[in-house]
Design a protein around this motif. Structure first.
Motif, PDB file in Angstrom:
ATOM      1  N   PHE A  31      44.332  43.006  36.388  1.00 13.33           N
ATOM      2  CA  PHE A  31      44.680  44.375  36.749  1.00 13.33           C
ATOM      3  C   PHE A  31      43.778  45.401  36.073  1.00 13.33           C
ATOM      4  CE2 PHE A  31      48.524  42.430  38.194  1.00 13.33           C
ATOM      5  CZ  PHE A  31      49.129  43.327  39.059  1.00 13.33           C
ATOM      6  N   SER A  32      43.305  45.106  34.868  1.00 17.55           N
ATOM      7  CA  SER A  32      42.636  46.122  34.049  1.00 17.55           C
ATOM      8  C   SER A  32      41.118  46.072  34.101  1.00 17.55           C
ATOM      9  CB  SER A  32      43.098  46.005  32.595  1.00 17.55           C
ATOM     10  OG  SER A  32      42.741  44.742  32.049  1.00 17.55           O
ATOM     11  N   LYS A  33      40.552  45.045  34.673  1.00 17.27           N
ATOM     12  CA  LYS A  33      39.091  44.911  34.752  1.00 17.27           C
ATOM     13  C   LYS A  33      38.646  45.112  36.205  1.00 17.27           C
ATOM     14  CE  LYS A  33      38.716  43.629  30.437  1.00 17.27           C
ATOM     15  NZ  LYS A  33      38.431  44.608  29.445  1.00 17.27           N
ATOM     16  N   PRO A  34      37.830  46.119  36.459  1.00 17.22           N
ATOM     17  CA  PRO A  34      37.455  46.407  37.846  1.00 17.22           C
ATOM     18  C   PRO A  34      36.740  45.268  38.559  1.00 17.22           C
ATOM     19  CG  PRO A  34      36.161  47.739  36.319  1.00 17.22           C
ATOM     20  CD  PRO A  34      37.200  47.034  35.509  1.00 17.22           C
ATOM     21  N   ASN A  35      36.013  44.416  37.808  1.00 18.56           N
ATOM     22  CA  ASN A  35      35.331  43.293  38.460  1.00 18.56           C
ATOM     23  C   ASN A  35      36.327  42.285  39.031  1.00 18.56           C
ATOM     24  OD1 ASN A  35      35.853  42.725  35.643  1.00 18.56           O
ATOM     25  ND2 ASN A  35      34.668  40.848  35.882  1.00 18.56           N
ATOM     26  N   HIS A  36      37.554  42.260  38.533  1.00 20.95           N
ATOM     27  CA  HIS A  36      38.607  41.427  39.115  1.00 20.95           C
ATOM     28  C   HIS A  36      39.436  42.221  40.127  1.00 20.95           C
ATOM     29  CE1 HIS A  36      37.878  37.933  36.703  1.00 20.95           C
ATOM     30  NE2 HIS A  36      38.014  38.616  35.571  1.00 20.95           N
ATOM     31  N   LEU A  37      39.858  43.408  39.732  1.00 18.84           N
ATOM     32  CA  LEU A  37      40.753  44.212  40.559  1.00 18.84           C
ATOM     33  C   LEU A  37      40.174  44.486  41.943  1.00 18.84           C
ATOM     34  CD1 LEU A  37      43.473  45.751  40.601  1.00 18.84           C
ATOM     35  CD2 LEU A  37      42.253  47.722  39.652  1.00 18.84           C
ATOM     36  N   LYS A  38      38.887  44.762  42.018  1.00 19.96           N
ATOM     37  CA  LYS A  38      38.271  45.071  43.319  1.00 19.96           C
ATOM     38  C   LYS A  38      38.348  43.888  44.283  1.00 19.96           C
ATOM     39  CE  LYS A  38      33.673  43.693  42.067  1.00 19.96           C
ATOM     40  NZ  LYS A  38      32.365  43.636  42.542  1.00 19.96           N
ATOM     41  N   ASN A  39      38.458  42.672  43.735  1.00 21.75           N
ATOM     42  CA  ASN A  39      38.488  41.476  44.575  1.00 21.75           C
ATOM     43  C   ASN A  39      39.844  41.218  45.222  1.00 21.75           C
ATOM     44  OD1 ASN A  39      35.820  40.884  43.965  1.00 21.75           O
ATOM     45  ND2 ASN A  39      36.384  39.673  42.183  1.00 21.75           N
ATOM     46  N   TRP A  40      40.907  41.767  44.648  1.00 20.00           N
ATOM     47  CA  TRP A  40      42.226  41.409  45.165  1.00 20.00           C
ATOM     48  C   TRP A  40      43.102  42.595  45.550  1.00 20.00           C
ATOM     49  CZ3 TRP A  40      46.727  42.982  42.905  1.00 20.00           C
ATOM     50  CH2 TRP A  40      46.657  43.406  41.576  1.00 20.00           C
ATOM     51  N   TRP A  41      42.746  43.809  45.151  1.00 24.93           N
ATOM     52  CA  TRP A  41      43.622  44.940  45.437  1.00 24.93           C
ATOM     53  C   TRP A  41      43.626  45.247  46.932  1.00 24.93           C
ATOM     54  CZ3 TRP A  41      47.613  46.797  43.325  1.00 24.93           C
ATOM     55  CH2 TRP A  41      48.153  47.995  43.781  1.00 24.93           C
ATOM     56  N   GLY A  42      44.808  45.330  47.489  1.00 29.30           N
ATOM     57  CA  GLY A  42      44.972  45.666  48.900  1.00 29.30           C
ATOM     58  C   GLY A  42      45.423  44.475  49.722  1.00 29.30           C
ATOM     59  N   PRO A  43      45.909  44.762  50.910  1.00 28.05           N
ATOM     60  CA  PRO A  43      46.401  43.699  51.793  1.00 28.05           C
ATOM     61  C   PRO A  43      45.283  42.781  52.275  1.00 28.05           C
ATOM     62  CG  PRO A  43      47.136  45.881  52.526  1.00 28.05           C
ATOM     63  CD  PRO A  43      46.118  46.091  51.464  1.00 28.05           C
ATOM     64  N   ALA A  44      45.680  41.697  52.938  1.00 28.31           N
ATOM     65  CA  ALA A  44      44.729  40.735  53.496  1.00 28.31           C
ATOM     66  C   ALA A  44      43.725  41.449  54.393  1.00 28.31           C
ATOM     67  CB  ALA A  44      45.475  39.664  54.290  1.00 28.31           C
ATOM     68  N   GLY A  45      42.466  41.083  54.244  1.00 23.62           N
ATOM     69  CA  GLY A  45      41.415  41.648  55.071  1.00 23.62           C
ATOM     70  C   GLY A  45      40.794  42.917  54.521  1.00 23.62           C
ATOM     71  N   PHE A  46      41.384  43.520  53.491  1.00 25.84           N
ATOM     72  CA  PHE A  46      40.852  44.750  52.908  1.00 25.84           C
ATOM     73  C   PHE A  46      39.868  44.423  51.789  1.00 25.84           C
ATOM     74  CE2 PHE A  46      44.270  46.610  55.169  1.00 25.84           C
ATOM     75  CZ  PHE A  46      44.040  47.977  55.249  1.00 25.84           C
ATOM     76  N   THR A  47      38.848  45.259  51.653  1.00 25.87           N
ATOM     77  CA  THR A  47      37.914  45.200  50.531  1.00 25.87           C
ATOM     78  C   THR A  47      37.902  46.578  49.874  1.00 25.87           C
ATOM     79  OG1 THR A  47      36.037  45.797  51.938  1.00 25.87           O
ATOM     80  CG2 THR A  47      36.474  43.425  51.634  1.00 25.87           C
ATOM     81  N   ASN A  48      37.262  46.676  48.722  1.00 20.96           N
ATOM     82  CA  ASN A  48      37.270  47.922  47.956  1.00 20.96           C
ATOM     83  C   ASN A  48      35.885  48.296  47.464  1.00 20.96           C
ATOM     84  OD1 ASN A  48      40.286  48.406  47.536  1.00 20.96           O
ATOM     85  ND2 ASN A  48      40.070  46.303  46.836  1.00 20.96           N
ATOM     86  N   THR A  49      35.649  49.588  47.393  1.00 22.95           N
ATOM     87  CA  THR A  49      34.512  50.146  46.678  1.00 22.95           C
ATOM     88  C   THR A  49      35.085  51.063  45.610  1.00 22.95           C
ATOM     89  OG1 THR A  49      33.112  50.096  48.654  1.00 22.95           O
ATOM     90  CG2 THR A  49      32.420  51.550  46.853  1.00 22.95           C
ATOM     91  N   PHE A  50      34.850  50.720  44.339  1.00 23.68           N
ATOM     92  CA  PHE A  50      35.338  51.544  43.235  1.00 23.68           C
ATOM     93  C   PHE A  50      34.254  52.560  42.881  1.00 23.68           C
ATOM     94  CE2 PHE A  50      38.625  48.557  41.032  1.00 23.68           C
ATOM     95  CZ  PHE A  50      39.256  48.364  42.241  1.00 23.68           C
ATOM     96  N   ASN A  51      34.625  53.830  42.882  1.00 20.09           N
ATOM     97  CA  ASN A  51      33.708  54.896  42.503  1.00 20.09           C
ATOM     98  C   ASN A  51      33.889  55.306  41.047  1.00 20.09           C
ATOM     99  OD1 ASN A  51      32.654  55.108  45.190  1.00 20.09           O
ATOM    100  ND2 ASN A  51      34.567  56.101  45.748  1.00 20.09           N
ATOM    101  N   GLU A  52      35.115  55.177  40.555  1.00 23.68           N
ATOM    102  CA  GLU A  52      35.430  55.525  39.170  1.00 23.68           C
ATOM    103  C   GLU A  52      36.615  54.668  38.741  1.00 23.68           C
ATOM    104  OE1 GLU A  52      36.494  59.556  36.572  1.00 23.68           O
ATOM    105  OE2 GLU A  52      36.497  59.649  38.747  1.00 23.68           O
ATOM    106  N   PHE A  53      36.530  54.109  37.541  1.00 22.31           N
ATOM    107  CA  PHE A  53      37.631  53.316  37.005  1.00 22.31           C
ATOM    108  C   PHE A  53      37.603  53.477  35.494  1.00 22.31           C
ATOM    109  CE2 PHE A  53      39.836  49.519  35.501  1.00 22.31           C
ATOM    110  CZ  PHE A  53      40.930  49.490  36.344  1.00 22.31           C
ATOM    111  N   ASP A  54      38.401  54.416  34.990  1.00 19.59           N
ATOM    112  CA  ASP A  54      38.462  54.724  33.566  1.00 19.59           C
ATOM    113  C   ASP A  54      39.851  54.300  33.077  1.00 19.59           C
ATOM    114  OD1 ASP A  54      37.865  55.685  31.051  1.00 19.59           O
ATOM    115  OD2 ASP A  54      38.155  57.792  31.587  1.00 19.59           O
ATOM    116  N   PHE A  55      39.956  53.089  32.585  1.00 21.03           N
ATOM    117  CA  PHE A  55      41.242  52.472  32.271  1.00 21.03           C
ATOM    118  C   PHE A  55      41.763  52.935  30.908  1.00 21.03           C
ATOM    119  CE2 PHE A  55      44.003  48.817  31.079  1.00 21.03           C
ATOM    120  CZ  PHE A  55      44.915  48.948  32.117  1.00 21.03           C
ATOM    121  N   ILE A  56      42.170  54.203  30.866  1.00 23.07           N
ATOM    122  CA  ILE A  56      42.842  54.801  29.719  1.00 23.07           C
ATOM    123  C   ILE A  56      43.894  55.747  30.276  1.00 23.07           C
ATOM    124  CG2 ILE A  56      40.837  54.664  28.157  1.00 23.07           C
ATOM    125  CD1 ILE A  56      40.396  57.684  28.728  1.00 23.07           C
ATOM    126  N   VAL A  57      44.899  56.070  29.458  1.00 19.33           N
ATOM    127  CA  VAL A  57      45.884  57.053  29.907  1.00 19.33           C
ATOM    128  C   VAL A  57      45.162  58.368  30.177  1.00 19.33           C
ATOM    129  CG1 VAL A  57      47.917  58.380  29.231  1.00 19.33           C
ATOM    130  CG2 VAL A  57      47.791  55.939  28.709  1.00 19.33           C
TER     131      VAL A  57
END
Length: 153
Positions: A31-57
């Motif tokens: 959940f916290s590492k974009p190199n993993h999260l981008k691979n699985w976030w979203g329903p079947a058939g969806f892919t992701n492009t992350f533009n910003e991911f700053d994992f802090i409150v």
């Protein structure tokens, strides 16, 4: 901007859960590492492009979900609570507006329970999405289970 998790009632929440064969550390990393999260976030058939991911409150998560129908869906989120390795929460600044609360509980070594709550300000807003997202959340969990095979935390 507020970082409080909103108080809801069960009729203004969509809750999904799953027990996965992974340690709580592996689940948190997925959940916290974009190199993993981008691979699985979203329903079947969806892919992701992350533009910003700053994992802090207070950090931003801006991304585009690319649907199998060739649609592109911009998402703007802000992390509002992080408690490693048991909780991640964010709020959406793009419509539809809601908060997401993920909790992780290690049941035994190598087995973790994930609870995924979508929190809405009103029952009406919740009911607009409920017919669509319950099955999609299960597809999301399916993709997560596949990605967990690649997480070595």
């Amino acid at each position: 901007m507020s970082t409080a998790i909103i108080i809801t009632t069960p009729d203004s929440e969509i809750v999904s859960s799953r027990i996965v064969n992974a340690t709580i550390e592996q689940v948190f990393e997925a959940f916290s590492k974009p190199n993993h999260l981008k691979n699985w976030w979203g329903p079947a058939g969806f892919t992701n492009t992350f533009n910003e991911f700053d994992f802090i409150v207070g950090g931003k998560w801006n991304f585009v979900m690319h649907g199998p129908d060739k649609g592109n869906y911009a998402n703007e989120c802000e992390f509002i609570k992080i408690e490693k390795p048991s909780l991640i929460a964010w709020k959406r600044h793009s419509k539809p507006l809601f908060q997401v609360l993920f909790t992780f509980e290690e049941l035994e070594k190598g087995k973790t329970k994930i609870v995924f709550k979508m929190l809405f300000d009103s029952v009406a807003e919740c009911n607009k999405l409920k017919p669509y997202v319950t099955d999609k959340n299960e597809e999301n969990f399916d993709k997560l289970e596949n990605e967990l095979k690649n997480v070595t935390a």
